[in-house]
Each structure stands twice: as structure tokens, then as C-alpha cells.
Design a protein around this motif. Sequence first.
Motif, short mmCIF file in Angstrom:
data_model
loop_
_atom_site.label_atom_id
_atom_site.label_comp_id
_atom_site.label_asym_id
_atom_site.label_seq_id
_atom_site.Cartn_x
_atom_site.Cartn_y
_atom_site.Cartn_z
N ARG A 11 0.82 -1.21 0.00
CA ARG A 11 0.00 0.00 0.00
C ARG A 11 0.86 1.26 0.00
N SER A 12 1.94 1.26 0.76
CA SER A 12 2.80 2.44 0.79
C SER A 12 3.52 2.62 -0.55
N LYS A 25 3.94 5.75 -5.60
CA LYS A 25 3.82 5.85 -7.07
C LYS A 25 2.73 6.83 -7.48
N GLY A 26 1.64 6.85 -6.73
CA GLY A 26 0.54 7.78 -7.03
C GLY A 26 0.95 9.23 -6.83
N ARG A 27 1.69 9.51 -5.76
CA ARG A 27 2.16 10.88 -5.51
C ARG A 27 3.14 11.32 -6.59
#
Length: 136
Positions: free
Chosen positions: A4-5, A10-12
Motif C-alpha cells: 500500500r505504501s 507511485k501515485g504521488r
Amino acid sequence: MNERSEKGRKGRVSGRLFELKVRKHLEKAGWIVAKWTNNVDFDEQGVGVLAPAKRKYNPFTKFTSFGNGFPDFISFRMNDAGAYEVRGVEVKSRGYLDKEERAKCVWLLERRVFNSITIAKKGKQRGEIVYDEFKM
């Protein structure tokens, strides 16, 4: 690293890259673009006030993030009549604003901080940027 982290990291990163891409695209289209460093703060009664955006501190990475204002950018250019058109630009990969962000947009437009607020999102084609104007 936790799954999850890793996904959040990757999303940020992809969000930051897309924000930079939108800024370059607007500048190429003739807009003057700057980072908007203010935010609308609502109290318990729902009364809003324009205030400088608070910095966010991450104790794990020892990093303080700056420029957390809403919307992401202020862009302006002179129109044909010789007046400046001032527009707020919020960058969202999928183009969805949450309830609080919609309330902030309404507050900013009612007080004429911006002429309009535009949401930049990714298009269907790879590399495409779609601009949707926020409607109250």
C-alpha cells in the motif's frame, strides 16, 4: 516495502509529474502560470476565509511540503479587450473533486477570486490533457 505504501508513493510521483505536464501545457498555450499558495479554511459554522496554505510535515522522511494551496495554479493572460482573464487550475488525474473541494470552488467563484476554475485531467489517449470548467 509494504504494497500500500508503494502504491501511494507511485501515485504521488505520477500526480506531481502530471501537474508539471499541465503547467508546461498551459504556458505553451500562452498563459502565465504560478503556484497558488492560499487555501479556503472553513470553520464549524461553514464560514470560509482565504488564508495561506499550511505546510505539511512528514516525520518519517523529515520533509516539509510547500505549496499545498487549492487550486493548484493561478493562471492569467490578457484577452482581446485588454483585460486580464484570471483562472484557477486544479489538477486531478481522474478529474473528480471531493465535497470539500467543490465547496472551496464555489466559495472562490462567489467572491470573484477567479473568473473561472478549470479542472485538468488525463484524457483517453496517452498524453492527452482534458480541461473541464467547474460549474456551480
